[in-house]
Design an enzyme around this catalytic site. Sequence first.
Site, PDB file in Angstrom:
ATOM      1  N   THR A 178       0.846  -1.199   0.000  1.00  0.00           N
ATOM      2  CA  THR A 178       0.000   0.000   0.000  1.00  0.00           C
ATOM      3  C   THR A 178       0.880   1.247   0.000  1.00  0.00           C
ATOM      4  O   THR A 178       1.838   1.331   0.772  1.00  0.00           O
ATOM      5  CB  THR A 178      -0.913   0.013   1.237  1.00  0.00           C
ATOM      6  OG1 THR A 178      -1.697  -1.187   1.255  1.00  0.00           O
ATOM      7  CG2 THR A 178      -1.835   1.215   1.219  1.00  0.00           C
ATOM      8  N   THR A 179       0.563   2.201  -0.851  1.00  0.00           N
ATOM      9  CA  THR A 179       1.342   3.444  -0.910  1.00  0.00           C
ATOM     10  C   THR A 179       0.485   4.604  -0.413  1.00  0.00           C
ATOM     11  O   THR A 179      -0.713   4.480  -0.183  1.00  0.00           O
ATOM     12  CB  THR A 179       1.834   3.715  -2.342  1.00  0.00           C
ATOM     13  OG1 THR A 179       0.708   3.803  -3.224  1.00  0.00           O
ATOM     14  CG2 THR A 179       2.747   2.606  -2.821  1.00  0.00           C
ATOM     15  N   LYS A 223      -6.259   3.617  -9.851  1.00  0.00           N
ATOM     16  CA  LYS A 223      -5.174   3.966  -8.927  1.00  0.00           C
ATOM     17  C   LYS A 223      -5.437   5.345  -8.337  1.00  0.00           C
ATOM     18  O   LYS A 223      -5.574   6.330  -9.071  1.00  0.00           O
ATOM     19  CB  LYS A 223      -3.820   3.919  -9.622  1.00  0.00           C
ATOM     20  CG  LYS A 223      -2.658   4.132  -8.661  1.00  0.00           C
ATOM     21  CD  LYS A 223      -1.332   3.770  -9.298  1.00  0.00           C
ATOM     22  CE  LYS A 223      -0.177   3.936  -8.307  1.00  0.00           C
ATOM     23  NZ  LYS A 223      -0.327   3.089  -7.116  1.00  0.00           N
ATOM     24  N   THR A 231       5.828   4.119  -6.658  1.00  0.00           N
ATOM     25  CA  THR A 231       7.030   3.730  -7.401  1.00  0.00           C
ATOM     26  C   THR A 231       7.739   4.953  -7.963  1.00  0.00           C
ATOM     27  O   THR A 231       8.967   5.074  -7.891  1.00  0.00           O
ATOM     28  CB  THR A 231       6.661   2.770  -8.547  1.00  0.00           C
ATOM     29  OG1 THR A 231       6.056   1.595  -7.993  1.00  0.00           O
ATOM     30  CG2 THR A 231       7.892   2.368  -9.348  1.00  0.00           C
ATOM     31  N   PHE A 269       6.543  -4.400  -5.800  1.00  0.00           N
ATOM     32  CA  PHE A 269       7.109  -5.720  -5.529  1.00  0.00           C
ATOM     33  C   PHE A 269       7.619  -6.426  -6.778  1.00  0.00           C
ATOM     34  O   PHE A 269       8.143  -7.537  -6.689  1.00  0.00           O
ATOM     35  CB  PHE A 269       6.064  -6.616  -4.841  1.00  0.00           C
ATOM     36  CG  PHE A 269       5.940  -6.348  -3.376  1.00  0.00           C
ATOM     37  CD1 PHE A 269       6.766  -6.966  -2.464  1.00  0.00           C
ATOM     38  CD2 PHE A 269       4.998  -5.455  -2.902  1.00  0.00           C
ATOM     39  CE1 PHE A 269       6.671  -6.705  -1.108  1.00  0.00           C
ATOM     40  CE2 PHE A 269       4.875  -5.190  -1.544  1.00  0.00           C
ATOM     41  CZ  PHE A 269       5.718  -5.818  -0.651  1.00  0.00           C
ATOM     42  N   ALA A 316       7.357  -2.403   0.329  1.00  0.00           N
ATOM     43  CA  ALA A 316       7.886  -2.008  -0.977  1.00  0.00           C
ATOM     44  C   ALA A 316       6.830  -1.178  -1.684  1.00  0.00           C
ATOM     45  O   ALA A 316       5.636  -1.508  -1.636  1.00  0.00           O
ATOM     46  CB  ALA A 316       8.247  -3.232  -1.817  1.00  0.00           C
ATOM     47  N   HIS A 360      -0.725   4.698 -15.137  1.00  0.00           N
ATOM     48  CA  HIS A 360      -1.400   3.611 -14.421  1.00  0.00           C
ATOM     49  C   HIS A 360      -2.875   3.575 -14.789  1.00  0.00           C
ATOM     50  O   HIS A 360      -3.405   4.504 -15.398  1.00  0.00           O
ATOM     51  CB  HIS A 360      -1.252   3.783 -12.901  1.00  0.00           C
ATOM     52  CG  HIS A 360       0.069   3.351 -12.377  1.00  0.00           C
ATOM     53  ND1 HIS A 360       1.164   4.188 -12.332  1.00  0.00           N
ATOM     54  CD2 HIS A 360       0.501   2.164 -11.879  1.00  0.00           C
ATOM     55  CE1 HIS A 360       2.196   3.542 -11.823  1.00  0.00           C
ATOM     56  NE2 HIS A 360       1.813   2.311 -11.544  1.00  0.00           N
ATOM     57  N   HIS A 361      -3.541   2.519 -14.359  1.00  0.00           N
ATOM     58  CA  HIS A 361      -4.976   2.350 -14.572  1.00  0.00           C
ATOM     59  C   HIS A 361      -5.769   3.419 -13.820  1.00  0.00           C
ATOM     60  O   HIS A 361      -5.280   4.026 -12.858  1.00  0.00           O
ATOM     61  CB  HIS A 361      -5.420   0.955 -14.119  1.00  0.00           C
ATOM     62  CG  HIS A 361      -4.992   0.615 -12.724  1.00  0.00           C
ATOM     63  ND1 HIS A 361      -5.705   0.998 -11.615  1.00  0.00           N
ATOM     64  CD2 HIS A 361      -3.911  -0.048 -12.259  1.00  0.00           C
ATOM     65  CE1 HIS A 361      -5.091   0.573 -10.520  1.00  0.00           C
ATOM     66  NE2 HIS A 361      -3.997  -0.064 -10.885  1.00  0.00           N
TER      67      HIS A 361
END
Length: 238
Positions: A76-77, A139, A146, A103, A100, A135-136
Amino acid sequence: MKIALIGYGKMGKTIEQIALDRGHELVLTIDITNQHDLTVENLRKADVAIEFTIPTSATANYGLCFEAGIPVVSGTTGWLDRKTEVLDEMNKHNGTFFYASNFSLGVNLFFALNKKLAALMANRPEYDISMEEVHHTQKLDAPSGTAITLAEELFENHPGKKSWTLDKPTSPEQMQITAIREGQVPGIHRIKYESEVDHILIEHSAKSRQGFALGAVLAAEFSFGKKGMLTMNDLLNL
């Protein structure tokens, strides 16, 4: 291993399949319909937890795992402003936390390439640097975790850049990140060094969620029996 899966969206379902294929057992699966089952007592039935949820609930989830005495692996970010609080809670319970922002094994090799290229370009002020991530549409955070990791590691190795912005840079020390949300894109990250005569471009493009999910399961296997804060650098020995 017995795994507690916290978060059962598209990523969670992919993690489930890979975990089962690798011979693991899911003893607890939490989604939006059964959050009341996320208790310390239920978590103690597992050897490790894998957590992919949303920033507003992630840190509380980590705390429950620490209290239950099981390692927690999270992708999770968007919660890193509370990192000190999370690590304090981990240390309080002598816990294990594998985090991370991504991953994917390929992305983590891309992280290493990014740092190396930034160091090589540190004395080349004729090249400006920019980043783009795609991204999709589901998100929620922008830029991606990242992209933020890539930016922070670039700054550590390139003295010419010190911060990022989603807007037009207001100083040479700022790096612009363009965040695009479209379709069902699993994830693309590009870093561009551009001068008046040429440009250098490095890119990582994910083909599916499989790489992210495999990395999370490998991280869970790696975390079992360990203590403290762990990252993909530990797993990959980078």
